[in-house]
Write a protein that holds these residues in place. Structure first.
Motif, PDB file in Angstrom:
ATOM      1  N   ASN A   1     -95.024  11.007 -15.509  1.00 50.23           N
ATOM      2  CA  ASN A   1     -95.739  10.325 -16.578  1.00 50.23           C
ATOM      3  C   ASN A   1     -97.232  10.642 -16.516  1.00 50.23           C
ATOM      4  OD1 ASN A   1     -97.334   7.939 -17.686  1.00 50.23           O
ATOM      5  ND2 ASN A   1     -95.284   7.465 -18.426  1.00 50.23           N
ATOM      6  N   SER A   2     -97.804  11.071 -17.645  1.00 49.79           N
ATOM      7  CA  SER A   2     -99.228  11.455 -17.653  1.00 49.79           C
ATOM      8  C   SER A   2    -100.153  10.264 -17.477  1.00 49.79           C
ATOM      9  CB  SER A   2     -99.578  12.219 -18.929  1.00 49.79           C
ATOM     10  OG  SER A   2     -99.589  11.358 -20.055  1.00 49.79           O
ATOM     11  N   LEU A   3     -99.740   9.076 -17.890  1.00 44.87           N
ATOM     12  CA  LEU A   3    -100.581   7.898 -17.677  1.00 44.87           C
ATOM     13  C   LEU A   3    -100.700   7.607 -16.185  1.00 44.87           C
ATOM     14  CD1 LEU A   3    -102.286   5.565 -18.682  1.00 44.87           C
ATOM     15  CD2 LEU A   3    -100.178   4.313 -19.170  1.00 44.87           C
ATOM     16  N   ILE A   4     -99.611   7.730 -15.458  1.00 42.68           N
ATOM     17  CA  ILE A   4     -99.656   7.573 -14.006  1.00 42.68           C
ATOM     18  C   ILE A   4    -100.480   8.702 -13.397  1.00 42.68           C
ATOM     19  CG2 ILE A   4     -98.247   7.599 -11.896  1.00 42.68           C
ATOM     20  CD1 ILE A   4     -96.055   6.204 -13.691  1.00 42.68           C
ATOM     21  N   GLY A   5    -100.284   9.915 -13.885  1.00 43.51           N
ATOM     22  CA  GLY A   5    -101.048  11.066 -13.394  1.00 43.51           C
ATOM     23  C   GLY A   5    -102.537  10.953 -13.647  1.00 43.51           C
ATOM     24  N   TRP A   6    -102.925  10.175 -14.661  1.00 41.58           N
ATOM     25  CA  TRP A   6    -104.343   9.990 -14.955  1.00 41.58           C
ATOM     26  C   TRP A   6    -105.099   9.450 -13.739  1.00 41.58           C
ATOM     27  CZ3 TRP A   6    -107.340   5.627 -14.684  1.00 41.58           C
ATOM     28  CH2 TRP A   6    -108.658   5.780 -15.102  1.00 41.58           C
ATOM     29  N   ALA A   7    -104.441   8.678 -12.896  1.00 43.96           N
ATOM     30  CA  ALA A   7    -105.108   8.119 -11.718  1.00 43.96           C
ATOM     31  C   ALA A   7    -105.775   9.211 -10.880  1.00 43.96           C
ATOM     32  CB  ALA A   7    -104.120   7.333 -10.860  1.00 43.96           C
TER      33      ALA A   7
ATOM     34  N   HIS B   1     -88.545   7.209  -9.644  1.00 45.37           N
ATOM     35  CA  HIS B   1     -89.203   8.394  -9.101  1.00 45.37           C
ATOM     36  C   HIS B   1     -89.631   9.338 -10.219  1.00 45.37           C
ATOM     37  CE1 HIS B   1     -89.043  12.691  -8.152  1.00 45.37           C
ATOM     38  NE2 HIS B   1     -89.761  12.339  -7.099  1.00 45.37           N
ATOM     39  N   ASP B   2     -88.723   9.625 -11.146  1.00 43.25           N
ATOM     40  CA  ASP B   2     -89.013  10.575 -12.219  1.00 43.25           C
ATOM     41  C   ASP B   2     -90.189  10.102 -13.068  1.00 43.25           C
ATOM     42  OD1 ASP B   2     -86.894  11.994 -11.172  1.00 43.25           O
ATOM     43  OD2 ASP B   2     -85.516  11.488 -12.807  1.00 43.25           O
ATOM     44  N   GLU B   3     -90.274   8.806 -13.318  1.00 39.90           N
ATOM     45  CA  GLU B   3     -91.395   8.249 -14.080  1.00 39.90           C
ATOM     46  C   GLU B   3     -92.702   8.394 -13.296  1.00 39.90           C
ATOM     47  OE1 GLU B   3     -93.162   6.099 -17.355  1.00 39.90           O
ATOM     48  OE2 GLU B   3     -91.325   7.248 -17.137  1.00 39.90           O
ATOM     49  N   LEU B   4     -92.677   8.052 -12.017  1.00 37.47           N
ATOM     50  CA  LEU B   4     -93.877   8.176 -11.189  1.00 37.47           C
ATOM     51  C   LEU B   4     -94.317   9.634 -11.065  1.00 37.47           C
ATOM     52  CD1 LEU B   4     -92.986   5.667  -8.318  1.00 37.47           C
ATOM     53  CD2 LEU B   4     -94.532   5.286 -10.261  1.00 37.47           C
ATOM     54  N   ALA B   5     -93.355  10.545 -11.040  1.00 36.55           N
ATOM     55  CA  ALA B   5     -93.650  11.967 -10.849  1.00 36.55           C
ATOM     56  C   ALA B   5     -94.142  12.652 -12.112  1.00 36.55           C
ATOM     57  CB  ALA B   5     -92.396  12.690 -10.344  1.00 36.55           C
TER      58      ALA B   5
ATOM     59  N   THR C   1     -87.688  -2.942 -13.747  1.00 36.69           N
ATOM     60  CA  THR C   1     -88.018  -1.565 -14.146  1.00 36.69           C
ATOM     61  C   THR C   1     -87.372  -1.132 -15.457  1.00 36.69           C
ATOM     62  OG1 THR C   1     -86.198  -0.612 -12.870  1.00 36.69           O
ATOM     63  CG2 THR C   1     -88.335  -0.866 -11.733  1.00 36.69           C
ATOM     64  N   GLY C   2     -86.902  -2.086 -16.238  1.00 29.44           N
ATOM     65  CA  GLY C   2     -86.282  -1.736 -17.502  1.00 29.44           C
ATOM     66  C   GLY C   2     -84.917  -1.099 -17.345  1.00 29.44           C
ATOM     67  N   GLY C   3     -84.210  -1.463 -16.272  1.00 30.53           N
ATOM     68  CA  GLY C   3     -82.882  -0.938 -16.032  1.00 30.53           C
ATOM     69  C   GLY C   3     -82.853   0.385 -15.293  1.00 30.53           C
ATOM     70  N   HIS C   4     -84.014   0.855 -14.851  1.00 24.26           N
ATOM     71  CA  HIS C   4     -84.074   2.144 -14.153  1.00 24.26           C
ATOM     72  C   HIS C   4     -83.596   2.030 -12.716  1.00 24.26           C
ATOM     73  CE1 HIS C   4     -85.994   3.596 -17.625  1.00 24.26           C
ATOM     74  NE2 HIS C   4     -87.250   3.508 -17.258  1.00 24.26           N
ATOM     75  N   ASP C   5     -82.822   3.025 -12.281  1.00 23.64           N
ATOM     76  CA  ASP C   5     -82.469   3.118 -10.868  1.00 23.64           C
ATOM     77  C   ASP C   5     -83.625   3.813 -10.134  1.00 23.64           C
ATOM     78  OD1 ASP C   5     -82.207   5.948 -11.157  1.00 23.64           O
ATOM     79  OD2 ASP C   5     -80.039   5.820 -11.389  1.00 23.64           O
ATOM     80  N   LEU C   6     -83.515   3.919  -8.823  1.00 21.14           N
ATOM     81  CA  LEU C   6     -84.617   4.477  -8.032  1.00 21.14           C
ATOM     82  C   LEU C   6     -84.948   5.915  -8.417  1.00 21.14           C
ATOM     83  CD1 LEU C   6     -84.041   2.985  -4.477  1.00 21.14           C
ATOM     84  CD2 LEU C   6     -85.841   2.431  -6.126  1.00 21.14           C
TER      85      LEU C   6
ATOM     86  N   CYS D   1     -92.788  -3.293  -3.480  1.00 18.89           N
ATOM     87  CA  CYS D   1     -91.604  -2.503  -3.165  1.00 18.89           C
ATOM     88  C   CYS D   1     -90.359  -3.126  -3.789  1.00 18.89           C
ATOM     89  CB  CYS D   1     -91.464  -2.390  -1.653  1.00 18.89           C
ATOM     90  SG  CYS D   1     -90.035  -1.458  -1.088  1.00 18.89           S
ATOM     91  N   ALA D   2     -90.214  -4.437  -3.644  1.00 19.84           N
ATOM     92  CA  ALA D   2     -89.051  -5.131  -4.205  1.00 19.84           C
ATOM     93  C   ALA D   2     -89.030  -5.013  -5.726  1.00 19.84           C
ATOM     94  CB  ALA D   2     -89.058  -6.597  -3.773  1.00 19.84           C
ATOM     95  N   ILE D   3     -90.199  -5.058  -6.358  1.00 20.83           N
ATOM     96  CA  ILE D   3     -90.289  -4.893  -7.809  1.00 20.83           C
ATOM     97  C   ILE D   3     -89.778  -3.508  -8.203  1.00 20.83           C
ATOM     98  CG2 ILE D   3     -91.919  -4.604  -9.726  1.00 20.83           C
ATOM     99  CD1 ILE D   3     -93.617  -6.855  -8.363  1.00 20.83           C
ATOM    100  N   LEU D   4     -90.226  -2.477  -7.495  1.00 16.97           N
ATOM    101  CA  LEU D   4     -89.812  -1.105  -7.824  1.00 16.97           C
ATOM    102  C   LEU D   4     -88.315  -0.893  -7.658  1.00 16.97           C
ATOM    103  CD1 LEU D   4     -92.718   0.969  -6.249  1.00 16.97           C
ATOM    104  CD2 LEU D   4     -92.301   0.514  -8.683  1.00 16.97           C
ATOM    105  N   LYS D   5     -87.695  -1.649  -6.780  1.00 18.95           N
ATOM    106  CA  LYS D   5     -86.254  -1.513  -6.527  1.00 18.95           C
ATOM    107  C   LYS D   5     -85.400  -2.369  -7.461  1.00 18.95           C
ATOM    108  CE  LYS D   5     -84.890  -1.576  -2.258  1.00 18.95           C
ATOM    109  NZ  LYS D   5     -84.717  -1.813  -0.818  1.00 18.95           N
ATOM    110  N   ASP D   6     -86.019  -3.251  -8.218  1.00 23.83           N
ATOM    111  CA  ASP D   6     -85.295  -4.201  -9.059  1.00 23.83           C
ATOM    112  C   ASP D   6     -85.094  -3.642 -10.467  1.00 23.83           C
ATOM    113  OD1 ASP D   6     -84.316  -6.329 -10.530  1.00 23.83           O
ATOM    114  OD2 ASP D   6     -85.983  -7.676 -10.060  1.00 23.83           O
ATOM    115  N   PRO D   7     -83.859  -3.261 -10.824  1.00 22.64           N
ATOM    116  CA  PRO D   7     -83.627  -2.725 -12.174  1.00 22.64           C
ATOM    117  C   PRO D   7     -84.026  -3.699 -13.285  1.00 22.64           C
ATOM    118  CG  PRO D   7     -81.722  -2.335 -10.778  1.00 22.64           C
ATOM    119  CD  PRO D   7     -82.648  -3.248 -10.017  1.00 22.64           C
ATOM    120  N   ASN D   8     -83.993  -5.005 -13.008  1.00 21.24           N
ATOM    121  CA  ASN D   8     -84.427  -5.977 -14.012  1.00 21.24           C
ATOM    122  C   ASN D   8     -85.931  -5.873 -14.267  1.00 21.24           C
ATOM    123  OD1 ASN D   8     -81.877  -7.172 -14.494  1.00 21.24           O
ATOM    124  ND2 ASN D   8     -82.082  -8.317 -12.589  1.00 21.24           N
TER     125      ASN D   8
END
Length: 153
Positions: A114-120, A108-112, A99-104, A90-97
């Motif tokens: 991305n086809s690689l994530i969707g492959w799961a 979310h948009d990446e998790l929602a 996540t490549g500078g991404h905010d929450l 959880c702390a990793i997901l919240k850390d912009p350092n």
């Protein structure tokens, strides 16, 4: 959300070492794969040498070679969470350092989307995490909307 993040389909792509794993038991990737530059595997043996834009059925028996339209790669080292607690993930997901500078919202948009994530959830006969990518995205948005609290580690 935690049941998905801790599922082998996710953990295999989020190693804390330079080596990929596979399977429900998180065994070393066969053939042996190392991270290499840019998280795409070593020169001459990058992930996309075997993994294409979609699952490809094996010619010799049951199963598939996994694939995703957004390309195949290991998560960056900063997003490695194998053997980490849910609180640490959880702390990793919240850390912009991490996540490549991404905010929450961008996380979310990446998790929602991305086809690689969707492959799961389209894992070619492999066990899948609970729910669907859309349900995971909705849970992620609810987590963000309610303050993005992390469980105790």
């Amino acid at each position: 959300m935690g049941k998905v993040l801790e599922h082998p389909r996710c953990v295999n792509c989020h190693p804390v070492t330079g080596a990929a794993t596979q399977g429900n038991d998180l065994h070393p990737h066969n053939p042996p794969i190392i991270r290499g530059d840019g998280d795409f595997g070593a020169v001459g043996m990058n992930c996309n040498a075997c993994h294409g834009p979609e699952n490809i059925p094996f010619q010799t028996g049951a199963g598939t070679m996994p694939g995703a339209a957004d390309g195949w790669m290991m998560a960056p080292v900063s997003l490695g969470w194998r053997d980490k607690s849910l609180g640490e993930i959880c702390a990793i997901l919240k850390d912009p350092n991490a996540t490549g500078g991404h905010d929450l919202q961008e996380v979310h948009d990446e998790l929602a989307g991305n086809s690689l994530i969707g492959w799961a959830w389209d894992a070619g006969g492999r066990t899948q995490p609970p729910g669907s990518q859309a349900e995971f995205a909705a849970l992620t948005q609810a987590w963000i909307d309610t303050g993005a609290a992390c469980p105790a580690s």
